[in-house]
Scaffold this motif. Structure first.
Motif, mmCIF file in Angstrom:
data_model
loop_
_atom_site.group_PDB
_atom_site.id
_atom_site.type_symbol
_atom_site.label_atom_id
_atom_site.label_comp_id
_atom_site.label_asym_id
_atom_site.label_seq_id
_atom_site.Cartn_x
_atom_site.Cartn_y
_atom_site.Cartn_z
ATOM 1 N N VAL A 196 -15.326 21.196 -10.349
ATOM 2 C CA VAL A 196 -14.324 21.196 -11.413
ATOM 3 C C VAL A 196 -13.790 19.792 -11.632
ATOM 4 O O VAL A 196 -13.581 19.338 -12.757
ATOM 5 C CB VAL A 196 -13.180 22.180 -11.083
ATOM 6 N N SER A 197 -13.572 19.063 -10.517
ATOM 7 C CA SER A 197 -13.070 17.702 -10.633
ATOM 8 C C SER A 197 -14.057 16.825 -11.369
ATOM 9 O O SER A 197 -13.686 15.940 -12.140
ATOM 10 C CB SER A 197 -12.807 17.122 -9.234
ATOM 11 N N GLU A 198 -15.356 17.063 -11.141
ATOM 12 C CA GLU A 198 -16.379 16.291 -11.850
ATOM 13 C C GLU A 198 -16.263 16.515 -13.346
ATOM 14 O O GLU A 198 -16.489 15.628 -14.152
ATOM 15 C CB GLU A 198 -17.772 16.674 -11.361
ATOM 16 N N GLY A 199 -15.856 17.708 -13.751
ATOM 17 C CA GLY A 199 -15.690 18.000 -15.158
ATOM 18 C C GLY A 199 -14.603 17.194 -15.807
ATOM 19 O O GLY A 199 -14.578 17.033 -17.023
ATOM 20 N N LEU A 200 -13.664 16.640 -14.982
ATOM 21 C CA LEU A 200 -12.608 15.816 -15.554
ATOM 22 C C LEU A 200 -13.160 14.543 -16.151
ATOM 23 O O LEU A 200 -12.526 13.909 -16.993
ATOM 24 C CB LEU A 200 -11.569 15.466 -14.465
ATOM 25 N N PHE A 201 -14.349 14.124 -15.686
ATOM 26 C CA PHE A 201 -14.951 12.914 -16.221
ATOM 27 C C PHE A 201 -15.638 13.169 -17.560
ATOM 28 O O PHE A 201 -16.087 12.256 -18.224
ATOM 29 C CB PHE A 201 -15.986 12.343 -15.237
ATOM 30 N N ALA A 202 -15.755 14.416 -17.960
ATOM 31 C CA ALA A 202 -16.489 14.744 -19.174
ATOM 32 C C ALA A 202 -15.771 14.216 -20.396
ATOM 33 O O ALA A 202 -14.555 14.177 -20.459
ATOM 34 C CB ALA A 202 -16.664 16.249 -19.295
ATOM 35 N N GLN A 203 -16.530 13.800 -21.381
ATOM 36 C CA GLN A 203 -15.937 13.336 -22.629
ATOM 37 C C GLN A 203 -15.544 14.499 -23.515
ATOM 38 O O GLN A 203 -14.701 14.357 -24.383
ATOM 39 C CB GLN A 203 -16.941 12.432 -23.360
ATOM 40 N N VAL A 204 -16.146 15.645 -23.336
ATOM 41 C CA VAL A 204 -15.778 16.845 -24.079
ATOM 42 C C VAL A 204 -15.672 17.975 -23.074
ATOM 43 O O VAL A 204 -16.510 18.120 -22.197
ATOM 44 C CB VAL A 204 -16.837 17.191 -25.149
ATOM 45 N N GLY A 205 -14.623 18.791 -23.197
ATOM 46 C CA GLY A 205 -14.445 19.883 -22.265
ATOM 47 C C GLY A 205 -15.565 20.894 -22.372
ATOM 48 O O GLY A 205 -16.208 21.041 -23.406
ATOM 49 N N GLY A 206 -15.796 21.640 -21.290
ATOM 50 C CA GLY A 206 -16.845 22.641 -21.311
ATOM 51 C C GLY A 206 -17.677 22.579 -20.051
ATOM 52 O O GLY A 206 -17.418 21.803 -19.142
ATOM 53 N N GLU A 207 -18.686 23.402 -19.996
ATOM 54 C CA GLU A 207 -19.548 23.472 -18.823
ATOM 55 C C GLU A 207 -20.667 22.442 -18.958
ATOM 56 O O GLU A 207 -21.528 22.548 -19.822
ATOM 57 C CB GLU A 207 -20.139 24.879 -18.703
ATOM 58 N N SER A 208 -20.646 21.451 -18.078
ATOM 59 C CA SER A 208 -21.722 20.464 -18.053
ATOM 60 C C SER A 208 -21.786 19.857 -16.665
ATOM 61 O O SER A 208 -20.855 19.967 -15.865
ATOM 62 C CB SER A 208 -21.510 19.373 -19.107
ATOM 63 N N ILE A 209 -22.883 19.209 -16.391
ATOM 64 C CA ILE A 209 -23.109 18.601 -15.085
ATOM 65 C C ILE A 209 -23.514 17.151 -15.292
ATOM 66 O O ILE A 209 -23.860 16.737 -16.403
ATOM 67 C CB ILE A 209 -24.198 19.390 -14.312
ATOM 68 N N TYR A 210 -23.450 16.367 -14.226
ATOM 69 C CA TYR A 210 -23.800 14.944 -14.252
ATOM 70 C C TYR A 210 -22.918 14.167 -15.243
ATOM 71 O O TYR A 210 -23.398 13.267 -15.945
ATOM 72 C CB TYR A 210 -25.270 14.734 -14.614
ATOM 73 N N ASN A 211 -21.626 14.488 -15.272
ATOM 74 C CA ASN A 211 -20.741 13.803 -16.210
ATOM 75 C C ASN A 211 -20.493 12.339 -15.863
ATOM 76 O O ASN A 211 -19.933 11.593 -16.671
ATOM 77 C CB ASN A 211 -19.407 14.555 -16.289
ATOM 78 N N PHE A 212 -20.915 11.910 -14.682
ATOM 79 C CA PHE A 212 -20.786 10.500 -14.337
ATOM 80 C C PHE A 212 -21.640 9.615 -15.245
ATOM 81 O O PHE A 212 -21.408 8.404 -15.339
ATOM 82 C CB PHE A 212 -21.186 10.282 -12.870
ATOM 83 N N LEU A 213 -22.613 10.211 -15.936
ATOM 84 C CA LEU A 213 -23.442 9.440 -16.854
ATOM 85 C C LEU A 213 -22.629 8.879 -18.018
ATOM 86 O O LEU A 213 -23.078 7.951 -18.705
ATOM 87 C CB LEU A 213 -24.576 10.316 -17.399
ATOM 88 N N ASN A 214 -21.447 9.428 -18.261
ATOM 89 C CA ASN A 214 -20.593 8.956 -19.353
ATOM 90 C C ASN A 214 -19.515 7.996 -18.885
ATOM 91 O O ASN A 214 -18.574 7.697 -19.631
ATOM 92 C CB ASN A 214 -19.935 10.139 -20.064
#
Length: 336
Positions: free
Chosen positions: A11-29
């Motif tokens: 869930v914490s990894e999702g905080l890095f997402a540029q858009v909310g929702g279910e995604s993985i590897y958000n460190f790429l952004n």
């Protein structure tokens, strides 16, 4: 308990997402380039920077041949981000290839069982390796580029592997003061899963532009991001208004407010000098990190660059919140 800790990490990894929702590897952004971070965090049109192809592969060109960059970000909550970029000219006919490694270390965590008994220390990290290439369309000022990425994410004994790609188109003419680009980032597939459910990569469509003023040593950079999802703004519970009768009204997000959340802007002063100054502003970060009735300066970025013969040092300061700021450091080395 261990599964709960792993869920919290995801869930914490999702905080890095540029858009909310279910995604993985958000460190790429996450940007690890100090120059990019200082210009608002998402600039796409830096044609003389070996770090730029990690975000926009169509910027790969012969001018970054044998350039090496090492980058470090002291990110939020003691999370550390590092990357390495390098470009090599194969020959004049084939052109230049670019390679990059991005590593995000979340640190060490204490594991525990269902009864709260500690089971030891475990680590969590994300890793991506990319290779990119760009091609000049014959007799035009258009360039097409592509990155291929191998992605690995590890939490304790659990791991996930994925593949991704970036595709981009760039218009650039060395005799014109402007350039434009369209980038499709993080097209891909999660090959091995953390759990039974397959997650999407943080796909994003971006438009970028830059303009060099004729009589003033300033380059302007503009980026419009997340074109795949227009609605970015959601009502903030802290901004609920209450009338005299106790009736609550949610925050009204205007069309203009939502539009600006797609925009980031940066200005580079003395771009061709031995010393550069950079300023940037990320509108979405400003809105999402703001506090009610208190100025936080969230979204503001600044930095500088110093060239010393074959070395160049870049630094960026990014404002997120009164309680936390981020510093980014880049060292670029000319190996020619």
């Amino acid at each position: 308990m261990r599964k709960i800790l792993i869920l919290i990490l995801l869930v914490s990894e999702g905080l890095f997402a540029q858009v909310g929702g279910e995604s993985i590897y958000n460190f790429l952004n996450l940007s690890s380039s100090a120059r990019q971070a200082a210009l608002g965090g998402k600039v796409l049109t830096l044609l003389d920077d070996v770090n730029q192809p990690l975000w926009n592969p169509s910027t790969i060109n012969n001018s970054i041949d044998r350039k090496l960059s090492v980058n470090y970000v002291n990110y939020l909550a003691d999370v550390n981000l590092a990357s390495v970029s390098y470009a090599q000219l194969i020959n004049r006919n084939f052109g230049t290839i670019h390679g990059g490694i991005t590593y995000l270390n979340y640190g060490k965590f204490i594991g525990a069982d269902e009864d709260g008994n500690e089971t030891g220390i475990f680590k969590a990290y994300d890793l991506a390796v990319s290779v990119g290439y760009a091609y000049n369309i014959f007799k035009t000022d258009f360039y097409v580029g592509a990155n291929v990425k191998l992605i690995n994410s590890v939490i304790d004994n659990y791991s996930s592997f994925g593949v991704g790609a970036d595709l981009s188109l760039l218009y650039y003419n060395e005799y014109l003061p402007y350039s434009f680009t369209l980038v499709l980032r993080n097209i891909g597939y999660q090959v091995t899963l953390y759990d039974e459910e397959r997650e999407d990569l943080p796909f994003e469509i971006q438009l970028g532009a830059s303009y060099k003023l004729e009589n003033v040593p300033i380059n302007w950079h503009f980026t419009v991001d997340n074109l795949q999802q227009w609605k970015l703004a959601y009502s903030n519970p802290s901004n609920v208004s209450t009338d005299i009768d106790g009736n609550e009204t949610e925050e009204d997000i205007s069309f203009l407010d939502n539009t600006f959340r797609h925009l980031s802007v940066g200005a580079e002063i003395f771009p061709e000098g031995l010393f550069n100054l950079r300023l940037g502003y990320n509108f979405r970060r400003s809105k999402e990190m703001m506090l009610v009735d208190k100025r936080t300066f969230a979204g503001f970025t600044a930095g500088f660059g110093i060239t010393m013969r074959k070395l160049k040092f870049n630094y960026a300061f990014s404002k997120y919140h009164p309680a936390s700021n981020t510093s980014t450091f880049s060292l670029l080395i000319n190996l020619e």
